[in-house]
Motif scaffolding. Structure first.
Motif, PDB file in Angstrom:
ATOM      1  N   GLY A   1       0.808  -1.300   0.117  1.00 29.07           N
ATOM      2  CA  GLY A   1       0.055   0.077   0.051  1.00 29.07           C
ATOM      3  C   GLY A   1       0.800   1.439   0.106  1.00 29.07           C
ATOM      4  N   ALA A   2       1.825   1.381   0.655  1.00 30.29           N
ATOM      5  CA  ALA A   2       2.652   2.623   0.878  1.00 30.29           C
ATOM      6  C   ALA A   2       3.480   2.879  -0.386  1.00 30.29           C
ATOM      7  N   ASN A   3       3.473   2.148  -1.294  1.00 30.12           N
ATOM      8  CA  ASN A   3       4.241   2.579  -2.407  1.00 30.12           C
ATOM      9  C   ASN A   3       3.403   2.608  -3.807  1.00 30.12           C
ATOM     10  N   LEU A   4       2.014   2.730  -3.345  1.00 31.63           N
ATOM     11  CA  LEU A   4       1.135   2.947  -4.680  1.00 31.63           C
ATOM     12  C   LEU A   4       0.639   4.506  -4.440  1.00 31.63           C
ATOM     13  N   VAL A   5       0.566   4.805  -5.842  1.00 38.61           N
ATOM     14  CA  VAL A   5       0.127   5.928  -6.196  1.00 38.61           C
ATOM     15  C   VAL A   5      -1.535   6.522  -5.605  1.00 38.61           C
ATOM     16  N   ASP A   6      -1.763   7.664  -5.301  1.00 38.85           N
ATOM     17  CA  ASP A   6      -3.045   7.949  -4.622  1.00 38.85           C
ATOM     18  C   ASP A   6      -3.835   8.379  -6.218  1.00 38.85           C
ATOM     19  N   LEU A   7      -4.822   7.584  -6.196  1.00 37.20           N
ATOM     20  CA  LEU A   7      -5.628   7.483  -7.337  1.00 37.20           C
ATOM     21  C   LEU A   7      -6.802   8.613  -7.410  1.00 37.20           C
ATOM     22  N   SER A   8      -6.980   9.327  -6.376  1.00 36.94           N
ATOM     23  CA  SER A   8      -8.336  10.048  -6.261  1.00 36.94           C
ATOM     24  C   SER A   8      -8.416  10.949  -7.191  1.00 36.94           C
ATOM     25  N   GLY A   9      -7.232  11.497  -7.941  1.00 33.02           N
ATOM     26  CA  GLY A   9      -7.305  12.564  -8.734  1.00 33.02           C
ATOM     27  C   GLY A   9      -7.744  11.945 -10.110  1.00 33.02           C
ATOM     28  N   VAL A  10      -7.782  10.800 -10.602  1.00 31.76           N
ATOM     29  CA  VAL A  10      -7.875   9.919 -11.738  1.00 31.76           C
ATOM     30  C   VAL A  10      -9.574  10.247 -12.221  1.00 31.76           C
TER      31      VAL A  10
ATOM     32  N   GLY B   1      -7.425   1.659   4.330  1.00 32.53           N
ATOM     33  CA  GLY B   1      -7.417   2.226   5.714  1.00 32.53           C
ATOM     34  C   GLY B   1      -6.545   3.612   5.755  1.00 32.53           C
ATOM     35  N   THR B   2      -6.289   4.207   4.789  1.00 28.55           N
ATOM     36  CA  THR B   2      -5.553   5.360   4.763  1.00 28.55           C
ATOM     37  C   THR B   2      -6.457   6.631   4.112  1.00 28.55           C
ATOM     38  N   ASN B   3      -6.082   7.975   3.791  1.00 29.45           N
ATOM     39  CA  ASN B   3      -7.007   8.904   3.315  1.00 29.45           C
ATOM     40  C   ASN B   3      -6.481   8.919   1.734  1.00 29.45           C
ATOM     41  N   GLU B   4      -5.811   7.949   1.094  1.00 33.41           N
ATOM     42  CA  GLU B   4      -5.529   8.010  -0.232  1.00 33.41           C
ATOM     43  C   GLU B   4      -6.077   6.934  -0.938  1.00 33.41           C
ATOM     44  N   GLN B   5      -6.557   7.095  -1.987  1.00 38.36           N
ATOM     45  CA  GLN B   5      -7.260   6.134  -3.010  1.00 38.36           C
ATOM     46  C   GLN B   5      -5.937   5.241  -3.585  1.00 38.36           C
ATOM     47  N   LYS B   6      -5.728   4.322  -2.744  1.00 36.10           N
ATOM     48  CA  LYS B   6      -4.556   3.446  -3.111  1.00 36.10           C
ATOM     49  C   LYS B   6      -4.965   2.444  -4.296  1.00 36.10           C
ATOM     50  N   TYR B   7      -6.048   1.949  -4.750  1.00 34.45           N
ATOM     51  CA  TYR B   7      -6.270   1.366  -5.602  1.00 34.45           C
ATOM     52  C   TYR B   7      -7.843   1.520  -6.079  1.00 34.45           C
ATOM     53  N   LEU B   8      -8.449   1.411  -7.143  1.00 32.95           N
ATOM     54  CA  LEU B   8      -9.466   1.463  -7.658  1.00 32.95           C
ATOM     55  C   LEU B   8     -10.348   0.195  -7.918  1.00 32.95           C
TER      56      LEU B   8
ATOM     57  N   MET C   1     -19.130 -14.282   0.644  1.00 34.07           N
ATOM     58  CA  MET C   1     -17.943 -13.625   0.590  1.00 34.07           C
ATOM     59  C   MET C   1     -17.688 -12.849  -0.824  1.00 34.07           C
ATOM     60  N   PRO C   2     -17.843 -11.340  -0.945  1.00 32.99           N
ATOM     61  CA  PRO C   2     -17.545 -10.727  -1.900  1.00 32.99           C
ATOM     62  C   PRO C   2     -16.072 -10.689  -2.332  1.00 32.99           C
ATOM     63  N   VAL C   3     -15.639 -10.979  -3.655  1.00 24.56           N
ATOM     64  CA  VAL C   3     -14.073 -10.982  -3.621  1.00 24.56           C
ATOM     65  C   VAL C   3     -13.757  -9.571  -4.909  1.00 24.56           C
ATOM     66  N   ILE C   4     -12.865  -8.778  -4.256  1.00 30.00           N
ATOM     67  CA  ILE C   4     -12.748  -7.510  -5.118  1.00 30.00           C
ATOM     68  C   ILE C   4     -11.517  -7.405  -5.575  1.00 30.00           C
ATOM     69  N   ALA C   5     -11.252  -7.317  -6.963  1.00 28.06           N
ATOM     70  CA  ALA C   5     -10.157  -7.080  -7.379  1.00 28.06           C
ATOM     71  C   ALA C   5      -9.941  -5.394  -8.002  1.00 28.06           C
ATOM     72  N   GLY C   6      -8.789  -4.972  -7.821  1.00 30.55           N
ATOM     73  CA  GLY C   6      -8.580  -3.776  -7.930  1.00 30.55           C
ATOM     74  C   GLY C   6      -7.321  -3.418  -9.093  1.00 30.55           C
ATOM     75  N   VAL C   7      -7.264  -1.913  -9.731  1.00 32.44           N
ATOM     76  CA  VAL C   7      -6.177  -1.498 -10.360  1.00 32.44           C
ATOM     77  C   VAL C   7      -5.348  -0.682  -9.667  1.00 32.44           C
ATOM     78  N   ALA C   8      -4.083  -0.592  -9.479  1.00 30.28           N
ATOM     79  CA  ALA C   8      -3.370   0.458  -9.004  1.00 30.28           C
ATOM     80  C   ALA C   8      -2.083   0.863  -9.669  1.00 30.28           C
ATOM     81  N   ILE C   9      -1.400   1.758  -9.388  1.00 28.61           N
ATOM     82  CA  ILE C   9      -0.377   2.205 -10.216  1.00 28.61           C
ATOM     83  C   ILE C   9       0.797   2.254  -9.008  1.00 28.61           C
ATOM     84  N   PRO C  10       1.896   1.675  -9.347  1.00 26.18           N
ATOM     85  CA  PRO C  10       3.088   1.733  -8.312  1.00 26.18           C
ATOM     86  C   PRO C  10       3.779   2.979  -8.556  1.00 26.18           C
ATOM     87  N   LYS C  11       4.507   3.299  -7.431  1.00 25.38           N
ATOM     88  CA  LYS C  11       5.324   4.603  -7.432  1.00 25.38           C
ATOM     89  C   LYS C  11       6.577   4.736  -8.718  1.00 25.38           C
ATOM     90  N   THR C  12       6.576   3.484  -9.172  1.00 25.64           N
ATOM     91  CA  THR C  12       7.923   3.505 -10.277  1.00 25.64           C
ATOM     92  C   THR C  12       7.402   3.394 -11.426  1.00 25.64           C
TER      93      THR C  12
END
Lengths: 280, 421
Positions: free
Chosen positions: B92-101, B119-126, B279-290
């Protein structure tokens, strides 16, 4: 010697039973090896419905649906080429480094020889998943990442212990007197090696090269982490095959096994030479 | 020897030549791994993206190792990540905040979006797509349904009686359960059995209700095909007829319905005394900082959430949309079979959703192991239920405390680490 001479000659019945046992063992061993390959190929050549159906047909229906799916699957050709490339590089590197080391171990006495032999084996003691992360970090920094040569280097470290130990026993089996005779007749050390030792050791060296080839061909984890665009066939398929439907598993299995089988068949002469079975 | 040298030269030259420039976005994913799905994602889902995408799948181990290597090296080739909720929690700590997408006018499922903040205030994945687990049955099995049982309202007791009937009438046990090494058995205990009997996943791990649940499952196990300890995907034994009634992930049942649509029915997971746990299963997309090309990566993330893409994804992977869409008619048989059942299950009056474990970080695997170990000791090993639960509860408590993970649904929110009573 006399004990052998005094032994009663085996009665014909016993010898016959012995023959039967031999034949039965040969058949059992052949079935042991051939049956899985047979099932793999039959299922790879069957349509999806036939694969899940029971009883199985003895001859496949030659439905090429599953196999052609693989051939058309984007990137398979490229991955196959990468596999061959990496395995060939591994073969060359591990013999290039392994054979001289094996020669040195068998011909020279030097301090720490025993430790060295042990250390060579130690490289196999660390599981790849443990090494993959630091290796990948280093590879990305040095630009070796995602290249065939980078992966071949990793596979070489896996194959090297075997190359060293096989060639060590190989050179040990060639009497040092032969070499000494060549020296007395005016050969330099290098000439003696090239003209006397190498021809004798070549089949064995080729066999350990084949072994290096198969080690590289079968390796998945490092290949999956260290390459992305230039994946090897094994990494490329195994990532997906574990969770594919049964008929595709068979087709993919065949796609993985057949090139390796062809290769081993082509070089079988050398492989047998390593085990001392004459093939001529 | 000369031939070898030539070969070596050629090989070296070639290895130098390979590895040119790459203008495409690398989509590094743990999802849609089966070859046919990978193929469809490439050719049907990502084709209409404006710009080239290289969709590559990897198993969880190599996926994470490669990602960590790129993060540590400080430069990478991975553009966009695809994975399950649990895959992202470790990085989580190395993912870009996606709230601006900018996702346009798409209406995203709010609950899942919140889950994507880890659990943070950034959108770690969508959120990218969702699935769940269902029951499937061969139609031949329906004649043995116990009197008065309604498939859409089935209970665990009825399931046991049904499996018993089948086993007795046909002479062999035909309930199937993915208990093989690659099967998703732990999700059944975490998200279905425990919530249905205890209304909890963690807090009531060693309660009397949990004891009942395990004893019920032991009862069911008598009528379960013993091959179950080898099964990974229930679609295969369903197709061969080894198994008549089965529980599994929708994506792992789909092939049975697509190959023989007329032979199978899908139905909701059973209910227990505390409700119908699922149990719902949720997959997401994220962007690493690199990520090498941030703009293109963000464009791809936004593209994955477009309604057309979501429908194409559903067809390719059997994972359902996470945005509001109207499904067209030309859907695969499995989608047609599962869609209404998922609606029935999630909309049932006694429905009790149990979320995937959150906040455990890299202890997620150990968390699953607690449930798998309990299963192996109680059901396969025949050990005393009470004793096993006491011991496993200690292990569970230790790792929840270590992760300081607060409770997640269905357990009530907690201050600090989720208690294990």
């Amino acid at each position: 010697m006399s004990a052998v001479a005094e032994m009663p000659i085996a009665a014909p019945a016993t010898r016959k039973a012995g023959n039967w046992l031999l034949v039965a063992t040969v058949i059992l061993l052949s079935v042991w090896v051939l049956l899985p390959i047979y099932l793999l190929i039959v299922n790879a050549l069957s349509s999806p419905e036939e694969v899940t159906a029971f009883p199985k047909r003895f001859f496949p229906s030659f439905d090429f649906g599953s196999l052609s799916f693989f051939i058309n699957f984007a990137g398979v050709g490229r991955a196959l080429w990468n596999s061959v490339l990496v395995a060939t590089l591994t073969m060359i590197l591990s013999i290039g480094f392994g054979a001289p080391a094996g020669y040195a171990l068998s011909r020279f006495d030097f301090p720490g020889k025993g430790t060295f032999r042990f250390l060579v084996l130690m490289t196999r003691a660390f599981p790849l998943p443990l090494l993959a992360l630091p290796l990948a970090v280093m590879f990305i920094r040095t630009g070796l990442d995602d290249t065939a040569i980078g992966l071949a280097l990793v596979h070489t470290t896996l194959a090297l212990p075997f190359a060293v130990l096989i060639t060590f026993s190989l050179f040990s089996g060639i009497p040092v007197e032969l070499e000494e005779a060549a020296w007395t007749l005016g050969c330099t050390r290098l000439q003696a090696f090239r003209k006397v030792i190498l021809p004798l050791a070549l089949p064995g060296i080729a066999a350990s090269a084949v072994f290096a080839f198969t080690i590289s061909w079968n390796e998945v984890f490092a290949a999956a982490v260290l390459t992305i665009e230039n994946r090897t066939l094994t990494a490329f398929l195994l990532q997906s095959l574990g969770e594919s439907p049964l008929y595709l598993k068979f087709a993919g299995g065949a796609a993985l096994v057949i090139p390796a089988l062809i290769f081993i068949f082509a070089v079988r002469k050398y492989l047998f030479a390593m085990w001392g079975i004459a093939n001529r | 020897m000369n031939a070898l040298k030539t070969l070596a030269g050629a090989a070296l030259a070639l290895s130098m030549a390979i590895g040119g420039a790459q203008a495409q976005v690398l989509f590094w994913s743990t999802q849609a791994r089966p070859v046919e799905e990978t193929q469809k994602v490439r050719s049907e889902v990502l084709k209409s993206f404006d710009g080239q995408v290289d969709y590559q799948v990897a198993e969880d181990g190599p996926w994470l190792t490669r990602l960590q290597a790129e993060l540590q090296a400080g430069s990478g080739t991975i553009g966009v990540l695809g994975g399950l909720h649990g895959d992202f929690s470790t990085v989580g700590a190395n993912l870009v905040d996606l709230s601006g997408v900018d996702i346009g006018g798409v209406k995203l499922n709010e609950a899942y979006k919140k889950l994507g903040m880890l659990g943070t205030n950034e959108q770690k994945y969508l959120p990218w797509m969702q699935a769940t687990f269902l029951m499937a049955a061969n139609k031949q099995a329906l004649q043995y349904l116990p009197a008065g049982a309604d498939l859409n309202k089935i209970t665990y007791d009825q399931l046991i009686e049904w499996s018993k009937n089948i086993a007795e009438k046909t002479g062999s046990p035909k309930f199937g359960f993915p208990a093989g090494p690659k099967g998703l058995k732990h999700r059944f205990f975490e998200g279905f059995l425990y919530p249905s009997y205890t209304g909890s996943m963690v807090t009531k791990f060693r309660s009397a209700e949990a004891e009942t649940a395990w004893n019920k499952f032991k009862e069911l196990w008598q009528y379960t095909n013993p091959n179950s300890t080898n099964y990974a995907f229930m679609q295969e034994p369903l197709l061969t007829g080894e198994v008549w009634v089965a529980f599994d992930h929708v994506a792992r049942l789909a092939d049975a319905f697509n190959q023989k649509p007329d032979e199978f029915v899908a139905f909701p997971a059973p209910a227990g005394p505390a409700g119908r746990g699922y149990m719902p299963v949720i997959a997401g997309v994220a962007i690493p900082k690199t990520s090498p090309d941030m703009d293109k990566a963000k464009a791809l993330v936004a593209f994955m959430l477009k309604p057309e893409t979501q429908i194409a994804t559903l067809k390719a992977t059997n994972f359902f949309p996470v945005v509001d869409v109207n499904l067209p008619d030309d859907m695969p048989a499995s989608v047609k079979a599962f869609g209404p059942v998922i609606a029935t299950m999630t909309g049932a009056p006694d429905a009790l959703p149990a979320l995937l474990p959150t906040g455990l970080g890299d202890l997620g695997g150990k968390f699953n192991q607690v449930y798998v170990d309990s299963f192996e000791r109680i059901v396969l090993g025949g050990q005393d239920v009470r004793g096993v639960l006491e011991e496993q509860a200690t292990a569970l408590k230790a790792l929840i405390d270590q992760a300081k993970a607060p409770c997640w649904a269905p357990d009530k929110p907690s201050e600090g680490a989720c208690p294990v009573d």
